[in-house]
Design a protein around this motif. Structure first.
Motif, PDB file in Angstrom:
ATOM      1  N   ILE A 156       0.826  -1.218   0.000  1.00  0.00           N
ATOM      2  CA  ILE A 156       0.000   0.000   0.000  1.00  0.00           C
ATOM      3  C   ILE A 156       0.853   1.257   0.000  1.00  0.00           C
ATOM      4  O   ILE A 156       0.632   2.176  -0.788  1.00  0.00           O
ATOM      5  CB  ILE A 156      -0.944  -0.001   1.223  1.00  0.00           C
ATOM      6  CG1 ILE A 156      -1.859  -1.227   1.182  1.00  0.00           C
ATOM      7  CG2 ILE A 156      -1.772   1.280   1.274  1.00  0.00           C
ATOM      8  CD1 ILE A 156      -2.632  -1.467   2.461  1.00  0.00           C
ATOM      9  N   ALA A 157       1.846   1.303   0.922  1.00  0.00           N
ATOM     10  CA  ALA A 157       2.654   2.519   1.089  1.00  0.00           C
ATOM     11  C   ALA A 157       4.032   2.419   0.446  1.00  0.00           C
ATOM     12  O   ALA A 157       4.763   3.404   0.402  1.00  0.00           O
ATOM     13  CB  ALA A 157       2.804   2.828   2.571  1.00  0.00           C
ATOM     14  N   GLY A 158       4.418   1.233  -0.034  1.00  0.00           N
ATOM     15  CA  GLY A 158       5.692   1.094  -0.724  1.00  0.00           C
ATOM     16  C   GLY A 158       6.820   0.592   0.155  1.00  0.00           C
ATOM     17  O   GLY A 158       6.689   0.456   1.374  1.00  0.00           O
ATOM     18  N   GLU A 159       7.962   0.318  -0.500  1.00  0.00           N
ATOM     19  CA  GLU A 159       9.123  -0.253   0.178  1.00  0.00           C
ATOM     20  C   GLU A 159       9.704   0.675   1.236  1.00  0.00           C
ATOM     21  O   GLU A 159      10.154   0.230   2.284  1.00  0.00           O
ATOM     22  CB  GLU A 159      10.204  -0.605  -0.851  1.00  0.00           C
ATOM     23  CG  GLU A 159       9.866  -1.799  -1.732  1.00  0.00           C
ATOM     24  CD  GLU A 159       9.853  -3.096  -0.938  1.00  0.00           C
ATOM     25  OE1 GLU A 159      10.662  -3.246  -0.005  1.00  0.00           O
ATOM     26  OE2 GLU A 159       9.001  -3.957  -1.237  1.00  0.00           O
ATOM     27  N   PHE A 160       9.701   1.977   0.947  1.00  0.00           N
ATOM     28  CA  PHE A 160      10.293   2.938   1.883  1.00  0.00           C
ATOM     29  C   PHE A 160       9.583   2.889   3.230  1.00  0.00           C
ATOM     30  O   PHE A 160      10.212   2.781   4.293  1.00  0.00           O
ATOM     31  CB  PHE A 160      10.228   4.349   1.297  1.00  0.00           C
ATOM     32  CG  PHE A 160      10.763   5.418   2.208  1.00  0.00           C
ATOM     33  CD1 PHE A 160      12.115   5.497   2.500  1.00  0.00           C
ATOM     34  CD2 PHE A 160       9.900   6.352   2.779  1.00  0.00           C
ATOM     35  CE1 PHE A 160      12.611   6.488   3.344  1.00  0.00           C
ATOM     36  CE2 PHE A 160      10.385   7.341   3.625  1.00  0.00           C
ATOM     37  CZ  PHE A 160      11.741   7.409   3.899  1.00  0.00           C
ATOM     38  N   ALA A 161       8.250   2.954   3.202  1.00  0.00           N
ATOM     39  CA  ALA A 161       7.470   2.903   4.430  1.00  0.00           C
ATOM     40  C   ALA A 161       7.660   1.556   5.137  1.00  0.00           C
ATOM     41  O   ALA A 161       7.774   1.489   6.367  1.00  0.00           O
ATOM     42  CB  ALA A 161       5.993   3.134   4.132  1.00  0.00           C
ATOM     43  N   PHE A 162       7.710   0.490   4.368  1.00  0.00           N
ATOM     44  CA  PHE A 162       7.903  -0.850   4.931  1.00  0.00           C
ATOM     45  C   PHE A 162       9.234  -0.950   5.666  1.00  0.00           C
ATOM     46  O   PHE A 162       9.312  -1.440   6.796  1.00  0.00           O
ATOM     47  CB  PHE A 162       7.828  -1.881   3.804  1.00  0.00           C
ATOM     48  CG  PHE A 162       8.422  -3.220   4.159  1.00  0.00           C
ATOM     49  CD1 PHE A 162       7.782  -4.077   5.032  1.00  0.00           C
ATOM     50  CD2 PHE A 162       9.642  -3.618   3.613  1.00  0.00           C
ATOM     51  CE1 PHE A 162       8.332  -5.308   5.357  1.00  0.00           C
ATOM     52  CE2 PHE A 162      10.201  -4.843   3.934  1.00  0.00           C
ATOM     53  CZ  PHE A 162       9.545  -5.690   4.814  1.00  0.00           C
ATOM     54  N   TRP A 163      10.308  -0.461   5.043  1.00  0.00           N
ATOM     55  CA  TRP A 163      11.632  -0.540   5.658  1.00  0.00           C
ATOM     56  C   TRP A 163      11.712   0.338   6.916  1.00  0.00           C
ATOM     57  O   TRP A 163      12.275  -0.081   7.937  1.00  0.00           O
ATOM     58  CB  TRP A 163      12.707  -0.123   4.649  1.00  0.00           C
ATOM     59  CG  TRP A 163      13.182  -1.270   3.823  1.00  0.00           C
ATOM     60  CD1 TRP A 163      12.596  -1.775   2.699  1.00  0.00           C
ATOM     61  CD2 TRP A 163      14.334  -2.089   4.074  1.00  0.00           C
ATOM     62  NE1 TRP A 163      13.309  -2.851   2.220  1.00  0.00           N
ATOM     63  CE2 TRP A 163      14.379  -3.066   3.041  1.00  0.00           C
ATOM     64  CE3 TRP A 163      15.325  -2.099   5.048  1.00  0.00           C
ATOM     65  CZ2 TRP A 163      15.376  -4.033   2.971  1.00  0.00           C
ATOM     66  CZ3 TRP A 163      16.327  -3.056   4.980  1.00  0.00           C
ATOM     67  CH2 TRP A 163      16.343  -4.010   3.951  1.00  0.00           C
ATOM     68  N   LEU A 164      11.146   1.544   6.854  1.00  0.00           N
ATOM     69  CA  LEU A 164      11.171   2.418   8.024  1.00  0.00           C
ATOM     70  C   LEU A 164      10.418   1.788   9.191  1.00  0.00           C
ATOM     71  O   LEU A 164      10.887   1.798  10.331  1.00  0.00           O
ATOM     72  CB  LEU A 164      10.558   3.780   7.683  1.00  0.00           C
ATOM     73  CG  LEU A 164      11.421   4.771   6.918  1.00  0.00           C
ATOM     74  CD1 LEU A 164      10.642   6.045   6.644  1.00  0.00           C
ATOM     75  CD2 LEU A 164      12.704   5.101   7.673  1.00  0.00           C
ATOM     76  N   PHE A 165       9.247   1.248   8.916  1.00  0.00           N
ATOM     77  CA  PHE A 165       8.426   0.652   9.959  1.00  0.00           C
ATOM     78  C   PHE A 165       9.146  -0.543  10.594  1.00  0.00           C
ATOM     79  O   PHE A 165       9.202  -0.687  11.820  1.00  0.00           O
ATOM     80  CB  PHE A 165       7.075   0.214   9.366  1.00  0.00           C
ATOM     81  CG  PHE A 165       5.973   0.085  10.384  1.00  0.00           C
ATOM     82  CD1 PHE A 165       5.055   1.105  10.565  1.00  0.00           C
ATOM     83  CD2 PHE A 165       5.853  -1.056  11.167  1.00  0.00           C
ATOM     84  CE1 PHE A 165       4.023   0.988  11.502  1.00  0.00           C
ATOM     85  CE2 PHE A 165       4.835  -1.186  12.101  1.00  0.00           C
ATOM     86  CZ  PHE A 165       3.917  -0.153  12.267  1.00  0.00           C
ATOM     87  N   SER A 166       9.728  -1.390   9.756  1.00  0.00           N
ATOM     88  CA  SER A 166      10.416  -2.588  10.250  1.00  0.00           C
ATOM     89  C   SER A 166      11.660  -2.226  11.053  1.00  0.00           C
ATOM     90  O   SER A 166      11.923  -2.797  12.124  1.00  0.00           O
ATOM     91  CB  SER A 166      10.798  -3.494   9.070  1.00  0.00           C
ATOM     92  OG  SER A 166       9.659  -3.882   8.342  1.00  0.00           O
ATOM     93  N   ALA A 167      12.448  -1.271  10.528  1.00  0.00           N
ATOM     94  CA  ALA A 167      13.660  -0.849  11.249  1.00  0.00           C
ATOM     95  C   ALA A 167      13.302  -0.224  12.590  1.00  0.00           C
ATOM     96  O   ALA A 167      14.013  -0.412  13.592  1.00  0.00           O
ATOM     97  CB  ALA A 167      14.449   0.138  10.400  1.00  0.00           C
ATOM     98  N   GLY A 168      12.185   0.501  12.629  1.00  0.00           N
ATOM     99  CA  GLY A 168      11.741   1.102  13.878  1.00  0.00           C
ATOM    100  C   GLY A 168      11.404   0.062  14.925  1.00  0.00           C
ATOM    101  O   GLY A 168      11.673   0.250  16.119  1.00  0.00           O
ATOM    102  N   ILE A 169      10.810  -1.050  14.502  1.00  0.00           N
ATOM    103  CA  ILE A 169      10.486  -2.136  15.440  1.00  0.00           C
ATOM    104  C   ILE A 169      11.752  -2.659  16.106  1.00  0.00           C
ATOM    105  O   ILE A 169      11.805  -2.863  17.323  1.00  0.00           O
ATOM    106  CB  ILE A 169       9.758  -3.277  14.706  1.00  0.00           C
ATOM    107  CG1 ILE A 169       8.367  -2.819  14.251  1.00  0.00           C
ATOM    108  CG2 ILE A 169       9.641  -4.517  15.599  1.00  0.00           C
ATOM    109  CD1 ILE A 169       7.688  -3.779  13.295  1.00  0.00           C
ATOM    110  N   ILE A 170      12.803  -2.862  15.309  1.00  0.00           N
ATOM    111  CA  ILE A 170      14.063  -3.383  15.849  1.00  0.00           C
ATOM    112  C   ILE A 170      14.701  -2.379  16.806  1.00  0.00           C
ATOM    113  O   ILE A 170      15.134  -2.725  17.914  1.00  0.00           O
ATOM    114  CB  ILE A 170      15.027  -3.732  14.705  1.00  0.00           C
ATOM    115  CG1 ILE A 170      14.434  -4.873  13.860  1.00  0.00           C
ATOM    116  CG2 ILE A 170      16.403  -4.122  15.251  1.00  0.00           C
ATOM    117  CD1 ILE A 170      15.168  -5.123  12.559  1.00  0.00           C
ATOM    118  N   GLY A 171      14.737  -1.115  16.380  1.00  0.00           N
ATOM    119  CA  GLY A 171      15.359  -0.086  17.219  1.00  0.00           C
ATOM    120  C   GLY A 171      14.629   0.126  18.531  1.00  0.00           C
ATOM    121  O   GLY A 171      15.255   0.216  19.597  1.00  0.00           O
TER     122      GLY A 171
END
Length: 431
Positions: free
Chosen positions: A292-307
């Motif tokens: 829906i929001a693209g790879e950029f949003a997906f990567w930011l969201f996932s990296a935020g979970i780890i951090g």
């Protein structure tokens, strides 16, 4: 000059950068947006759109009030919450609270570690359980072997990962007019699922482990400064410290709720508006964003979970250790070396490793997280009740018993949380 010679002397506060002025409040607020919290906010946005955004504005002053009170208890008395409860209140109450806190924190650690492993699997593939073990061990080693002053700086800089959730906002189209209208005038419901979600948001934003952590961190920071004294012994240091605590806590809780707002807003715009309303984990929310929001949003969201997981796990393990150590009169300080503070670090180790082991158990992580939220919600009420009594107790606070405005705010938070627990129990038994 030793500490005794400094008692009563004003605390010199040199000019420091804004980042150095922020500490326990900033870390506490950021840790509140852990992967478990992200899952809750994502579910709220996906299921109810913009209609739960109001909760974050409602809880903000309540969070600020109760966290300032916990910080003041630590800084004024020079002891964490568990030690103060042990000294002034019945021991069976303390043992019950600490046992439930240890249980809830361990389950929460497991949920956060599992979410971090799942997020990394989404990004690079591989085994989520293998990654979960790695994250658990890295977090444990950082807590045990990095000196406290350096480790606190690491935690401070980790709070910047929360900006990932602000970044996602620029990757999606947001109908701001509708957002403002439904935040100010939401479509509320008395349906059990809506009430249960509101309860979950309250339970996520106002958690007992945050009270124990911030109070103990104030003690840690005081003991790390050779010029600092408990405020009962050095009242001239009070004004500077109370101002710092107020600013630190407002900033920390403000960042916490702002990020929660963006997570809820992002999932409402991307998932709810596209018909995806059932999100059970933070990793699932990240995966659902991709088409829906693209790879950029997906990567930011996932990296935020780890951090955020790397930030939250030490707070969960540390708050449990402070509580247990304070109960049994063990030395409790992250600044002390493990070999001189074995009992305290053994609790951190046990909580973290048990969290890792639970990831391999045949337990439904969603149910485990639900029961952790239930326990957190239930014990939050008596802990806040005792905190309010302590904050008005002259034997603990001396001349620094909390003023009427803060007392009203603290009791308002306690009463609101009591209603939340009643709502939670009502939802459980009426389902």
């Amino acid at each position: 000059m030793n500490k005794k010679e400094l008692i009563g002397k004003p605390l010199a506060v040199p000019h420091r950068s804004w980042m150095k002025k922020l500490g326990p409040g900033l870390i506490t607020g950021a840790a509140d947006d852990d992967p478990s919290g992200i899952a809750t906010y994502s579910q709220a946005g996906a299921q109810f759109g913009f209609n739960t955004l109001w909760t974050l504005f409602f809880t903000f002053p309540l969070m600020v009030g109760i966290q300032i009170i916990s910080a003041k208890i630590g800084r004024v008395s020079g002891h964490g919450l568990a030690t103060n409860i042990r000294r002034h209140y019945p021991w069976p109450f303390l043992y019950g609270i600490v046992a439930l806190l240890m249980f809830a924190n361990t389950i929460n650690i497991a949920a956060d570690i599992a979410a971090m492993g799942a997020a990394l699997k989404l990004l690079i593939g591989g085994s989520s359980q293998f990654y979960a073990v790695g994250f658990g061990l890295v977090s444990l080693l950082l807590q045990v072997f990095i000196p406290y002053k350096r480790y606190v700086r690491v935690l401070k800089w980790l709070t910047l990962v929360l900006l990932a959730y602000v970044g996602i906002m620029f990757a999606v189209q947001i109908p701001w007019g509708q957002v403002v209208r439904q935040t100010v005038w939401p479509h509320m419901s008395w349906k059990p699922e809506y009430i249960t979600m509101v309860v979950a948001i309250f339970g996520t934003t106002i958690s007992p482990y945050l009270f124990f952590w911030q109070a103990s961190q104030e003690v840690e920071d005081m003991e790390a400064d050779p010029k600092a004294q408990t405020l009962i012994d050095a009242p001239d240091q009070a004004r500077a410290n109370f101002t710092r605590i107020k600013i630190d806590t407002i900033v920390g809780m403000g960042i916490s709720n702002l990020i929660a707002f963006f997570i809820m807003l992002t999932t409402a715009v991307t998932l709810n508006m596209h018909g995806t309303t059932d999100i059970q984990s933070s990793a699932q929310a990240a995966d659902a964003l991709r088409p829906i929001a693209g790879e950029f949003a997906f990567w930011l969201f996932s990296a935020g979970i780890i951090g955020t997981g790397m930030l939250a796990v030490p707070v969960l393990a540390g708050s449990a250790a402070y509580a247990v150590a304070g109960t049994f009169r063990w030395r409790n300080s992250l600044a002390a070396k493990p070999e001189t503070n074995k009992a305290f670090y053994s609790i951190i180790t046990a909580a973290t490793l048990l969290g890792v082991l639970i990831c391999f158990a045949p337990i439904d992580p969603i149910k485990a997280l639900f029961w952790s939220a239930v326990v957190n919600g239930v014990i939050a009420v008596p802990v806040m009740f005792i905190m309010m009594l302590m904050a008005s107790h002259k034997e603990i606070m001396g001349a620094f018993v909390i003023h009427p405005g803060l007392r009203v705010l603290g009791w308002s938070c306690t009463i609101a949380m009591a209603f939340v627990v009643i709502g939670m129990l009502w939802g459980m038994f009426s389902a």
